[in-house]
Motif scaffolding. Structure first.
Motif, PDB file in Angstrom:
ATOM      1  N   SER A  35       0.798  -0.762   0.144  1.00  0.00           N
ATOM      2  CA  SER A  35      -0.019  -0.261  -0.255  1.00  0.00           C
ATOM      3  C   SER A  35       0.971   1.285  -0.122  1.00  0.00           C
ATOM      4  N   SER A  36       1.667   1.073   0.260  1.00  0.00           N
ATOM      5  CA  SER A  36       2.650   2.190   0.168  1.00  0.00           C
ATOM      6  C   SER A  36       4.756   1.278   1.051  1.00  0.00           C
ATOM      7  N   ALA A  37       5.494   2.262   1.030  1.00  0.00           N
ATOM      8  CA  ALA A  37       6.801   1.402   1.032  1.00  0.00           C
ATOM      9  C   ALA A  37       6.693   0.853   2.424  1.00  0.00           C
ATOM     10  N   GLY A  38       7.067  -0.522   2.342  1.00  0.00           N
ATOM     11  CA  GLY A  38       7.252  -1.014   3.437  1.00  0.00           C
ATOM     12  C   GLY A  38       5.836  -1.141   4.213  1.00  0.00           C
ATOM     13  N   ARG A 144      15.118   1.083   5.086  1.00  0.00           N
ATOM     14  CA  ARG A 144      14.664   0.937   3.955  1.00  0.00           C
ATOM     15  C   ARG A 144      14.725  -0.523   4.025  1.00  0.00           C
ATOM     16  N   PRO A 145      13.187   0.196   4.275  1.00  0.00           N
ATOM     17  CA  PRO A 145      11.965  -0.778   4.216  1.00  0.00           C
ATOM     18  C   PRO A 145      11.853  -1.624   2.529  1.00  0.00           C
ATOM     19  N   ARG A 146      12.863  -3.367   3.416  1.00  0.00           N
ATOM     20  CA  ARG A 146      12.299  -4.234   1.911  1.00  0.00           C
ATOM     21  C   ARG A 146      12.085  -5.292   2.313  1.00  0.00           C
ATOM     22  N   PHE A 147      12.331  -6.221   1.256  1.00  0.00           N
ATOM     23  CA  PHE A 147      12.549  -7.505   1.038  1.00  0.00           C
ATOM     24  C   PHE A 147      10.737  -8.077   1.358  1.00  0.00           C
ATOM     25  N   GLY A 148      10.454  -7.411   0.713  1.00  0.00           N
ATOM     26  CA  GLY A 148       8.638  -7.934   0.926  1.00  0.00           C
ATOM     27  C   GLY A 148       8.736  -7.497   2.880  1.00  0.00           C
ATOM     28  N   VAL A 149       7.692  -9.008   3.028  1.00  0.00           N
ATOM     29  CA  VAL A 149       7.195  -8.768   4.800  1.00  0.00           C
ATOM     30  C   VAL A 149       8.344  -8.962   4.887  1.00  0.00           C
TER      31      VAL A 149
END
Ligand code: P5A
Length: 438
Positions: A35-38, A144-149
């Motif tokens: 829905s938005s970053a992370g 840096r939110p990353r790798f999906g969940v």
């Protein structure tokens, strides 16, 4: 559930941000939508898996006597100012002002709030020990939110808190949780290594991370593979036995890169027993004594009329992260096979259907009804599509058992297949009992 009715929006064009296989698979099978970053919405397939993981975590927490409760996501800044973490937590804390201009925040964790609840209700050592937990969304404004969940800003966590009169009691609570974590991950079909860890912003002087092995993990790990041979069945729930269990696990070398020393590793672990790989942290437990109870003035009347700060620990499991971590551990060569305990469905029926021949679909519907009556959670693939496409799709959805109704079916025998193995022809009765016994 009929597949044609299931809301499962498959994404074909993957974003370049989906770098690891769990993120790719979750998008491809419509488990989540960013829905938005992370920050993600959990669509029916993903939500079903997450809820099953949550339920296993809950059952294992209840088994060691932890009591479930629910704290809010939004907290007041006051208690965080009392503990001193309002400043310390820095940019990762999402700070909000309400209409009166009061400083609020979206909880990244709950040590302060639970201590506040505790100090206003428990006064005497006679009410100790206590073990409380909740399962609630958290927010950390990761740079840096990353790798999906796996590394989100908003994520779902089980967090538990223990309250004891003294350090000795607190260590017993810690051991109980340690035991419960190993059991929980086993039930999820995961092998988790407990590793002595740094305490970071939570603080304290005793801490373990629970790490599962996966090439795509963010933590580099070095371990003695004998740690996998520690058998939980050897221990019972008495305090002495649990202390021995933790010591037995701790006797094997297992560290992440911040604690790694090449010489140490080579000295302590034989070459053939050395494991060097990456891992994913799925749980983290802490003993921090009076780090929160002293500044928040959470005192209890100890024996002999003295007042003493209660001794605390906190214990987290990343429930939303576990969905991704389980995929990392089980998805290979374009086939995902969910562990039965958390699979979105128990079994899928795949009939070969064509415009002129609906006979297979009718057979499938009959079986569907019979399985439903036995409380087996079954998906029926009633989509008019060729069989090879269907198989590819189900290799990704990952339901571990299939009943295939096509050219091989006989009057009273059907093709039954476990993913990653050969199929066999079985009567419906034997299929039912196979599914019940798994
Ligand atoms: C322990 C419970 C704590 O927050 N306070 C309450 C302590 N520990 S922790 O290690 O910081 O987090 C516990 C687990 O939560 C998961 N997790 C995450 N999952 C997805 N995205 C994130 N950004 C994230 N951060 C933490 C991990 O599984 C971690 O072990």
């Amino acid at each position: 559930m009929y597949l044609s009715k299931l809301f499962i929006p498959i994404t074909k064009e993957l974003s370049s941000e989906a770098k690891i296989k769990s993120h790719q698979l979750m998008l491809r099978t419509g488990m989540i939508k960013q829905s938005s970053a992370g920050i993600y919405s959990w669509l029916p397939l993903g939500f079903k898996v997450m809820k099953k993981i949550e339920q296993i975590v809950r059952e294992e927490q209840n088994l060691i006597g932890a009591q479930e409760m629910l704290m809010p996501t939004i907290q007041s800044s006051e208690i965080w100012k009392e503990s001193g973490r309002y400043e310390d937590y820095g940019e990762e804390m999402l700070r909000i002002k309400d209409r009166q201009g009061r400083e609020m925040l979206y909880g990244p964790t709950n040590e302060e709030l639970i201590t506040d609840i505790f100090r206003s209700s428990i006064k005497s050592y006679k009410s100790l020990p206590q073990l409380l937990y909740h399962i609630q969304w958290k927010f950390r404004d990761e740079i840096r939110p990353r790798f999906g969940v796996m590394r989100c800003r908003e994520f779902y966590m089980k967090d538990a808190y223990s309250f004891d009169l003294d350090e000795e009691g607190a260590k017993k609570s810690y051991n109980k949780m340690f035991y419960s974590y190993i059991r929980t991950f086993n039930r999820l079909g995961l092998k988790a290594i407990p590793m002595a860890a740094d305490t970071g912003p939570i603080g304290g002087d005793l801490s373990h991370e629970f790490i599962i092995l996966a090439e795509t993990g963010e933590s580099q790990i070095y371990a003695d593979k004998k740690i996998f041979e520690v058998d939980l069945n050897k221990y019972d729930s008495s305090d002495g036995s649990l202390e021995k269990m933790r010591k037995d696990f701790s006797s094997f070398y297992a560290v992440t890169d911040d604690k790694f020393k090449e010489n140490d590793f080579n000295e302590k672990v034989k070459k053939e027993s050395q494991v060097k790989t990456k891992g994913i942290e799925v749980g983290h437990i802490f003993y921090f004594g009076d780090k929160y109870s002293t500044p928040l003035n959470c005192l209890i009347d100890a024996q002999g009329g003295k007042k003493a700060p209660v001794k605390m620990g906190s214990y987290g499991i990343g429930i939303s992260r576990l969905v991704g971590a389980t995929i990392e551990a089980n998805y290979n060569n374009e086939i995902m096979k969910w562990p039965r305990s958390i699979s979105p469905f128990d079994v899928v029926i795949i009939p070969s259907i064509s415009k002129n021949n609906k006979e297979n679909l009718q057979k499938a519907e009959k079986i569907y009804k019979e399985l439903k009556n036995q409380n087996i959670d079954v998906l029926l693939d009633d989509v008019d599509e060729n069989m090879s496409n269907k198989f590819k799709k189900h290799d990704l959805i990952g339901i571990p058992y299939q009943i295939i109704i096509g050219s091989k079916s006989e009057e009273d025998k059907f093709e039954f297949k476990e993913l990653n193995s050969k199929s066999t022809m079985l009567s419906l009765e034997s299929i039912k009992s196979q599914l019940k016994n798994k």
